[in-house]
Design a protein around this motif. Structure first.
Motif, PDB file in Angstrom:
ATOM      1  N   GLY A 377       0.815  -1.209   0.000  1.00  0.00           N
ATOM      2  CA  GLY A 377       0.000   0.000   0.000  1.00  0.00           C
ATOM      3  C   GLY A 377       0.844   1.253   0.000  1.00  0.00           C
ATOM      4  N   ASN A 378       1.962   1.229   0.743  1.00  0.00           N
ATOM      5  CA  ASN A 378       2.871   2.376   0.796  1.00  0.00           C
ATOM      6  C   ASN A 378       4.064   2.217  -0.143  1.00  0.00           C
ATOM      7  OD1 ASN A 378       1.349   3.614   2.873  1.00  0.00           O
ATOM      8  ND2 ASN A 378       2.348   2.293   4.389  1.00  0.00           N
ATOM      9  N   ASN A 379       4.394   0.968  -0.463  1.00  0.00           N
ATOM     10  CA  ASN A 379       5.506   0.737  -1.378  1.00  0.00           C
ATOM     11  C   ASN A 379       5.287  -0.569  -2.133  1.00  0.00           C
ATOM     12  OD1 ASN A 379       6.907  -1.562   0.128  1.00  0.00           O
ATOM     13  ND2 ASN A 379       6.881   0.036   1.705  1.00  0.00           N
ATOM     14  N   GLU A 380       6.017  -0.693  -3.214  1.00  0.00           N
ATOM     15  CA  GLU A 380       5.927  -1.879  -4.072  1.00  0.00           C
ATOM     16  C   GLU A 380       7.344  -2.389  -4.338  1.00  0.00           C
ATOM     17  OE1 GLU A 380       5.224  -2.259  -8.708  1.00  0.00           O
ATOM     18  OE2 GLU A 380       3.351  -1.723  -7.682  1.00  0.00           O
ATOM     19  N   THR A 381       7.563  -3.668  -4.017  1.00  0.00           N
ATOM     20  CA  THR A 381       8.887  -4.258  -4.173  1.00  0.00           C
ATOM     21  C   THR A 381       8.779  -5.490  -5.059  1.00  0.00           C
ATOM     22  OG1 THR A 381       9.285  -3.597  -1.885  1.00  0.00           O
ATOM     23  CG2 THR A 381      10.947  -4.966  -2.935  1.00  0.00           C
ATOM     24  N   THR A 382       9.706  -5.670  -5.989  1.00  0.00           N
ATOM     25  CA  THR A 382       9.640  -6.804  -6.905  1.00  0.00           C
ATOM     26  C   THR A 382      10.991  -7.509  -6.979  1.00  0.00           C
ATOM     27  OG1 THR A 382      10.301  -5.573  -8.892  1.00  0.00           O
ATOM     28  CG2 THR A 382       7.952  -5.601  -8.345  1.00  0.00           C
ATOM     29  N   LYS A 383      10.919  -8.781  -7.328  1.00  0.00           N
ATOM     30  CA  LYS A 383      12.092  -9.586  -7.640  1.00  0.00           C
ATOM     31  C   LYS A 383      11.747 -10.399  -8.881  1.00  0.00           C
ATOM     32  CE  LYS A 383      15.177 -13.194  -5.846  1.00  0.00           C
ATOM     33  NZ  LYS A 383      15.426 -14.183  -4.750  1.00  0.00           N
ATOM     34  N   HIS A 399      26.548 -47.313 -17.914  1.00  0.00           N
ATOM     35  CA  HIS A 399      27.002 -45.990 -17.477  1.00  0.00           C
ATOM     36  C   HIS A 399      25.972 -44.919 -17.854  1.00  0.00           C
ATOM     37  CE1 HIS A 399      31.046 -47.767 -16.968  1.00  0.00           C
ATOM     38  NE2 HIS A 399      30.766 -48.407 -18.102  1.00  0.00           N
ATOM     39  N   THR A 400      25.764 -43.973 -16.936  1.00  0.00           N
ATOM     40  CA  THR A 400      24.952 -42.798 -17.222  1.00  0.00           C
ATOM     41  C   THR A 400      25.762 -41.560 -16.881  1.00  0.00           C
ATOM     42  OG1 THR A 400      22.869 -43.933 -16.735  1.00  0.00           O
ATOM     43  CG2 THR A 400      22.831 -41.534 -16.706  1.00  0.00           C
ATOM     44  N   PHE A 401      25.924 -40.670 -17.866  1.00  0.00           N
ATOM     45  CA  PHE A 401      26.635 -39.417 -17.673  1.00  0.00           C
ATOM     46  C   PHE A 401      25.618 -38.276 -17.767  1.00  0.00           C
ATOM     47  CE2 PHE A 401      29.479 -42.481 -19.587  1.00  0.00           C
ATOM     48  CZ  PHE A 401      30.633 -42.381 -18.814  1.00  0.00           C
ATOM     49  N   SER A 402      25.684 -37.347 -16.836  1.00  0.00           N
ATOM     50  CA  SER A 402      24.728 -36.243 -16.805  1.00  0.00           C
ATOM     51  C   SER A 402      25.469 -34.926 -16.678  1.00  0.00           C
ATOM     52  CB  SER A 402      23.762 -36.418 -15.627  1.00  0.00           C
ATOM     53  OG  SER A 402      22.877 -35.322 -15.536  1.00  0.00           O
ATOM     54  N   SER A 403      25.006 -33.910 -17.393  1.00  0.00           N
ATOM     55  CA  SER A 403      25.618 -32.582 -17.297  1.00  0.00           C
ATOM     56  C   SER A 403      24.567 -31.520 -17.576  1.00  0.00           C
ATOM     57  CB  SER A 403      26.788 -32.435 -18.280  1.00  0.00           C
ATOM     58  OG  SER A 403      26.328 -32.555 -19.614  1.00  0.00           O
ATOM     59  N   GLY A 404      24.786 -30.327 -17.034  1.00  0.00           N
ATOM     60  CA  GLY A 404      23.845 -29.238 -17.258  1.00  0.00           C
ATOM     61  C   GLY A 404      24.439 -27.899 -16.874  1.00  0.00           C
ATOM     62  N   TYR A 405      23.873 -26.830 -17.442  1.00  0.00           N
ATOM     63  CA  TYR A 405      24.344 -25.470 -17.179  1.00  0.00           C
ATOM     64  C   TYR A 405      23.146 -24.528 -17.198  1.00  0.00           C
ATOM     65  CZ  TYR A 405      26.744 -20.989 -17.691  1.00  0.00           C
ATOM     66  OH  TYR A 405      27.167 -19.703 -17.516  1.00  0.00           O
ATOM     67  N   ARG A 406      23.192 -23.513 -16.323  1.00  0.00           N
ATOM     68  CA  ARG A 406      22.105 -22.545 -16.232  1.00  0.00           C
ATOM     69  C   ARG A 406      22.679 -21.145 -16.048  1.00  0.00           C
ATOM     70  NH1 ARG A 406      16.705 -23.166 -14.244  1.00  0.00           N
ATOM     71  NH2 ARG A 406      15.748 -21.186 -13.664  1.00  0.00           N
ATOM     72  N   ASP A 407      22.069 -20.176 -16.713  1.00  0.00           N
ATOM     73  CA  ASP A 407      22.380 -18.767 -16.517  1.00  0.00           C
ATOM     74  C   ASP A 407      21.086 -18.069 -16.100  1.00  0.00           C
ATOM     75  OD1 ASP A 407      24.494 -16.504 -17.080  1.00  0.00           O
ATOM     76  OD2 ASP A 407      22.582 -15.778 -17.861  1.00  0.00           O
ATOM     77  N   GLU A 408      21.146 -17.349 -14.987  1.00  0.00           N
ATOM     78  CA  GLU A 408      19.929 -16.722 -14.462  1.00  0.00           C
ATOM     79  C   GLU A 408      20.196 -15.272 -14.101  1.00  0.00           C
ATOM     80  OE1 GLU A 408      16.632 -17.603 -10.955  1.00  0.00           O
ATOM     81  OE2 GLU A 408      17.595 -19.216 -12.070  1.00  0.00           O
ATOM     82  N   LYS A 409      19.309 -14.405 -14.550  1.00  0.00           N
ATOM     83  CA  LYS A 409      19.400 -12.984 -14.234  1.00  0.00           C
ATOM     84  C   LYS A 409      18.326 -12.643 -13.198  1.00  0.00           C
ATOM     85  CE  LYS A 409      21.226 -11.744 -18.780  1.00  0.00           C
ATOM     86  NZ  LYS A 409      22.600 -11.815 -18.268  1.00  0.00           N
ATOM     87  N   VAL A 410      18.726 -11.865 -12.189  1.00  0.00           N
ATOM     88  CA  VAL A 410      17.827 -11.476 -11.106  1.00  0.00           C
ATOM     89  C   VAL A 410      17.799  -9.954 -11.021  1.00  0.00           C
ATOM     90  CG1 VAL A 410      17.251 -11.765  -8.672  1.00  0.00           C
ATOM     91  CG2 VAL A 410      18.541 -13.553  -9.867  1.00  0.00           C
ATOM     92  N   LYS A 411      16.599  -9.389 -11.006  1.00  0.00           N
ATOM     93  CA  LYS A 411      16.435  -7.935 -10.971  1.00  0.00           C
ATOM     94  C   LYS A 411      15.528  -7.558  -9.799  1.00  0.00           C
ATOM     95  CE  LYS A 411      14.767  -3.994 -13.711  1.00  0.00           C
ATOM     96  NZ  LYS A 411      14.152  -3.577 -14.992  1.00  0.00           N
ATOM     97  N   TYR A 412      15.917  -6.515  -9.077  1.00  0.00           N
ATOM     98  CA  TYR A 412      15.154  -6.010  -7.939  1.00  0.00           C
ATOM     99  C   TYR A 412      14.674  -4.590  -8.240  1.00  0.00           C
ATOM    100  CZ  TYR A 412      17.663  -9.677  -5.342  1.00  0.00           C
ATOM    101  OH  TYR A 412      18.198 -10.863  -4.910  1.00  0.00           O
ATOM    102  N   THR A 413      13.464  -4.258  -7.780  1.00  0.00           N
ATOM    103  CA  THR A 413      12.988  -2.882  -7.844  1.00  0.00           C
ATOM    104  C   THR A 413      12.254  -2.541  -6.554  1.00  0.00           C
ATOM    105  OG1 THR A 413      10.850  -3.440  -8.856  1.00  0.00           O
ATOM    106  CG2 THR A 413      12.684  -2.992 -10.347  1.00  0.00           C
ATOM    107  N   TYR A 414      12.312  -1.273  -6.193  1.00  0.00           N
ATOM    108  CA  TYR A 414      11.574  -0.752  -5.036  1.00  0.00           C
ATOM    109  C   TYR A 414      10.985   0.596  -5.429  1.00  0.00           C
ATOM    110  CZ  TYR A 414      10.594   1.348  -0.508  1.00  0.00           C
ATOM    111  OH  TYR A 414       9.980   1.969   0.542  1.00  0.00           O
ATOM    112  N   LYS A 415       9.665   0.727  -5.217  1.00  0.00           N
ATOM    113  CA  LYS A 415       8.996   1.972  -5.584  1.00  0.00           C
ATOM    114  C   LYS A 415       8.140   2.457  -4.415  1.00  0.00           C
ATOM    115  CE  LYS A 415       8.632   0.759 -10.506  1.00  0.00           C
ATOM    116  NZ  LYS A 415       7.700   0.523 -11.647  1.00  0.00           N
ATOM    117  N   SER A 416       8.278   3.757  -4.118  1.00  0.00           N
ATOM    118  CA  SER A 416       7.419   4.402  -3.127  1.00  0.00           C
ATOM    119  C   SER A 416       7.130   5.808  -3.620  1.00  0.00           C
ATOM    120  CB  SER A 416       8.098   4.424  -1.759  1.00  0.00           C
ATOM    121  OG  SER A 416       9.210   5.304  -1.768  1.00  0.00           O
ATOM    122  N   SER A 417       6.473   6.581  -2.815  1.00  0.00           N
ATOM    123  CA  SER A 417       6.151   7.947  -3.234  1.00  0.00           C
ATOM    124  C   SER A 417       7.394   8.825  -3.315  1.00  0.00           C
ATOM    125  CB  SER A 417       5.146   8.569  -2.256  1.00  0.00           C
ATOM    126  OG  SER A 417       5.694   8.571  -0.936  1.00  0.00           O
TER     127      SER A 417
END
Length: 679
Positions: A377-383, A399-417
């Protein structure tokens, strides 16, 4: 509080272990007449998010990695626990928290007394923050929150669950942010016909549920409704208010298959819950058995409204595409004394993947997005999280071989008056695994996993105070860094009637483990910590009418470098029990009757947030449960006694006082009786 002498919980633990060893020595190798569903059960393909594939051993149990790449349990290149619907029903647990805490390697405790949002811990991250290091999904939907509130598992009725998969020390490629300890996947079932369940218990406990469904060749629809209420254990306010609670859930889902290789799914879930829970006792009050003392209370109200939709298209025999969308609107209202808060949450997420499935190669490319918003109500915060990942399994003979890769972007915002703040970061995860099948029943495996956790919005933003400690603004927390962990697992599997035996050794190096420093008043990082341990689980069908279950974990944690001058160096992570043992003995005296005796033990641990160990180790945790079930055709009648020996248990927390604050948990004997009918 009744203080039983002699045969208390800790002696029962020893007796149960001795009895287990004795009965194993007498075990018969003859074929059991009891249905061993763990060996025979193969999950049905779900058109919503799972691609059907032929396994080399069609009778082998199956682990589904977030319904992405399917592998046989004995061939999995990672540590896992799998619990099917029969094992879940057999426990007669009131909710999923009770099942996790009594039947699995996971620890679950009411978060500061709140039974509806319980703190969970796996692999030594602690009851304080372990829930932020474990990703929990239900049918692929992520339940982790953007702030310091545990996953709302109370919105998932335990009777709606088909299977629970616990993936340990791996999964960061598939699940991304927060999968340092691993992941818990919950898969709900499609009803066919009707199922009715009800039970009652002491202190005004009442529960009723109805599940119905219709399944045709090209169309299925299924849904449930349930209602839980409890009048409370004690008075928590001088006006007569008790620690009462209620919880109501509704769900409906449908799948349409217009042509053989194409399906669409649509679902809606709605949950409401309200709980009063007592404020903490002092340590002296707890030790003096003043557990019913009036201390005031907190009230928590939740409402969750979830819509999901998706499609699955099998392009050809080897290639398929799956896309799922989720939209959750959640409300949380909290009152404690003169403090009140009201938050509106809006969570939007998607999961898309392209899966290639051949005899020797199984690979996928996936994109996942999560946009979480909290409005006070007074502020808005996001991730916002956006992750892209690739994963592949290669099968070559044994034999079982397993592999994997991940790239992740994280953004934060904060809004108030008055403020508009933004920040972002990019994090990576990778995973390498190997499994060698000695034979169709036995395998050894090893796995290396790099994972991360981006700070939640409560840690990433700090309040700004004036000279009178009034909040006058918000600023980014420059003291916090993303947390990263490297874990190596070495283990074995032996899965063949009458045994399901698994063991894993693991070691985890953690950089910048996130925690709250009560001395500075800031959320910050422990520069370097380590966790090492051993896990052992065994289900053994001793005779045709007798079985045992053992689940034991040992974990040793250490703060190597606290990054703040060495005050905490060499200390343990608080809220972690080094030893946890869960033992059960099941017996069928006659075919329709099943008796189940179980014991849960957690060794002494430091209070949550007691990083300097000033209080010493707190009391251990003991709970013994017993249940009886009678089955006649499609009807089942059951009775259960929780905490049979009336043990006193609690959660201990360091709030900076001279002694710890105490939240009593499972501190008295309770019972329930009920029935279950299928039509």
């Amino acid at each position: 509080m009744k203080n039983l002498k002699g045969f208390r919980g800790k002696y029962f633990s020893l007796a149960a272990i001795l009895a287990l060893n004795a009965t194993i020595a007498l075990a018969s190798e003859g074929q059991s007449v009891v249905d061993n569903e763990k060996q025979l059960y193969t999950p049905k393909a779900e058109a919503s998010s799972e691609t059907t594939e032929v396994l080399e051993e069609s009778s082998a149990p199956v682990v589904v990695i977030s319904k992405k790449i399917k592998v046989s349990e004995v061939g999995a290149p990672f540590a896992s626990e799998v619990y099917n619907k029969k094992e879940i029903e057999q426990s007669h647990s009131k909710d999923i928290y009770e099942f996790l805490n009594t039947q699995t390697s996971v620890t679950a405790m009411p978060s500061y007394g709140n039974p509806f949002t319980q703190a969970i811990d796996m692999r030594g991250y602690g009851l304080g923050y372990g829930y932020q290091n474990t990703v929990v999904t239900v049918n692929g939907r992520r339940l982790n929150t953007i702030d310091q509130v545990p996953q709302l598992l109370s919105s998932i009725p335990i009777d709606s669950i088909e299977k629970i998969e616990i993936i340990k020390g791996t999964g960061s490629v598939e699940y991304g942010d927060g999968a340092n300890a691993g992941a818990i996947n919950i898969i709900t079932k499609d009803y066919e016909g009707a199922v009715v369940k009800s039970y009652v218990g002491d202190n005004g406990l009442w529960f009723g549920s109805l599940g119905v469904g219709v399944k045709e060749e090209k169309f299925s629809i299924s849904g449930y409704i349930d209602d839980y209420s409890h009048n409370g254990f004690k008075q928590v306010s001088n006006d007569g208010t008790k620690d009462e609670s209620w919880n109501r859930n509704k769900s409906i889902k449908a799948t349409v298959t217009p042509i053989e290789d194409l399906s669409f799914n649509l679902g809606k879930t709605f949950s409401k819950m309200n709980v009063n829970y007592s404020n903490s006792l002092s340590y002296a009050e707890y030790k003096n058995d003043e557990l019913d003392k009036i201390k005031g209370y907190s009230n928590q109200y939740y409402r969750s409204d979830v819509l999901n939709a998706g499609t699955n298209y099998k392009i050809n025999q080897k290639l398929s595409f799956d896309a799922q969308l989720f939209d959750e609107d959640k409300v949380s209202k909290y009152t404690s004394g003169g403090y009140r808060s009201s938050y509106d949450y809006d969570y939007k997420s998607f999961d898309t993947k392209l899966l290639y499935n051949d005899t020797s190669v199984k690979a996928l490319i996936g994109v996942q997005g999560f946009n979480g918003e909290r409005d006070s109500g007074n502020n808005e915060t996001t991730k916002e999280n956006l992750g892209v990942y690739v994963k592949a399994d290669y099968l070559l003979d044994s034999h079982t071989f397993s592999s994997g890769y991940r790239d992740e972007k994280v953004k934060y915002t904060y809004k108030s008056s008055t403020q508009n703040l933004e920040s972002d970061t990019s994090l990576q995860a990778y995973d390498l695994g190997y499994n060698y099948k000695i034979n169709s029943k036995t395998s050894v495996f090893t796995n290396f996993n790099h994972s991360f956790q981006a700070p939640d919005i409560d840690r990433f933003f700090n309040p700004v105070y004036d000279a009178f400690w009034n909040i006058i603004g918000t600023q980014f927390n420059g003291f916090i860094k993303p947390m990263q962990a490297d874990t190596i697992n070495i283990g074995f599997n032996y899965i063949s009637y009458p045994h399901t035996l698994k063991g894993t050794l693991y070691y985890t190096w953690v950089d910048d483990e996130i925690y709250y420093n009560s001395l500075s008043g800031y959320n910050t990082n422990l520069k370097e910590t380590e966790k090492k341990g051993f896990e052992l689980s065994e289900r053994y069908q001793i005779f045709s009418n007798l079985f045992t279950i053992l689940n034991y974990t040992y974990v040793d944690t250490k703060i190597v470098d606290d990054g703040s001058g060495g005050l905490y160096n060499g200390r343990k992570i608080p809220g972690v029990s080094p030893h946890t043992a869960k033992i059960a003995l099941g017996y069928n005296p006659i075919k329709p009757v099943t008796l189940l005796l179980s014991q849960t033990y957690k060794s002494r641990a430091y209070a949550i947030d007691d990083f300097d160990g000033s209080y010493g180790k707190m009391e251990s945790y003991h709970v013994t449960d017993i249940s009886a079930t009678y089955t006649y055709k499609n009807y089942e009648f059951f009775a259960k006694v929780n905490n049979l020996f009336d043990e006193k248990n609690a959660m201990f927390v360091d709030f900076g006082g001279a002694t710890p604050s105490v939240y009593p948990i499972n501190y008295e004997r309770t019972y329930m009786v009920g029935f279950n009918a299928r039509f």
